[in-house]
Design a protein around this motif. Sequence first.
Motif: not given
Length: 141
Positions: A64-85
Motif C-alpha cells: 500500500g501507501k502510507i504517510a509517516l508523520f514524525l515530530k521530535d518532541v524535544i526540538s519540535g522538528d517535523v517531517d512527513k514521509i510518503i512510503m509507497d510500495t
Amino acid sequence: MRHNRLYRVKHVREDGWLSELVSMNYEDEPFNCIHTYLVSVNPGKVRANHYHKIKEEWITITAGKIALFLKDVISGDVDKIIMDTKSEKHEIIYIPPFVAHAVQNISNTKASLIAFSKNPEDKEDTIPYEVSNDPIWTSID
C-alpha cells in the motif's frame, strides 16, 4: 517432509492488526535477538501516535501507501514521509527515541509495514502523542 511452524498472536483492532514476527519474547532460534512485527493499517486509518524514551525503531512498508508523520518532541522538528510500495526505491526509516510517530494509510486498500527494534514492546516506554493531528501537516506536503 520435516518442517517447523511458528505461531504468533494476531492483535486485531478496528484500525488494523499487528503481529509480532521475530522477538526475543519467543524461544525460537534464530529469531530471538530482535523484535519485529507486522502492522496492518486499514484505509484512511492512523496507527501509533506515540513516542518512546528508550526504544529505537526502523520501519519499512510492505503493502500500500502510507504517510509517516514524525515530530521530535524535544526540538519540535517535523517531517512527513510518503512510503509507497510502487516507488522505485524501498526505504527503511529510522525512528530514534523521543520522535513521535504515526502512520496513516492514504490508499483505498489495506496497507502494511514491518517495524524492527532491539527492544520488545514495553507499555511503560510507549508515550501517547497525537502527532498525526498536529496542524503543522496542513503546511507540509
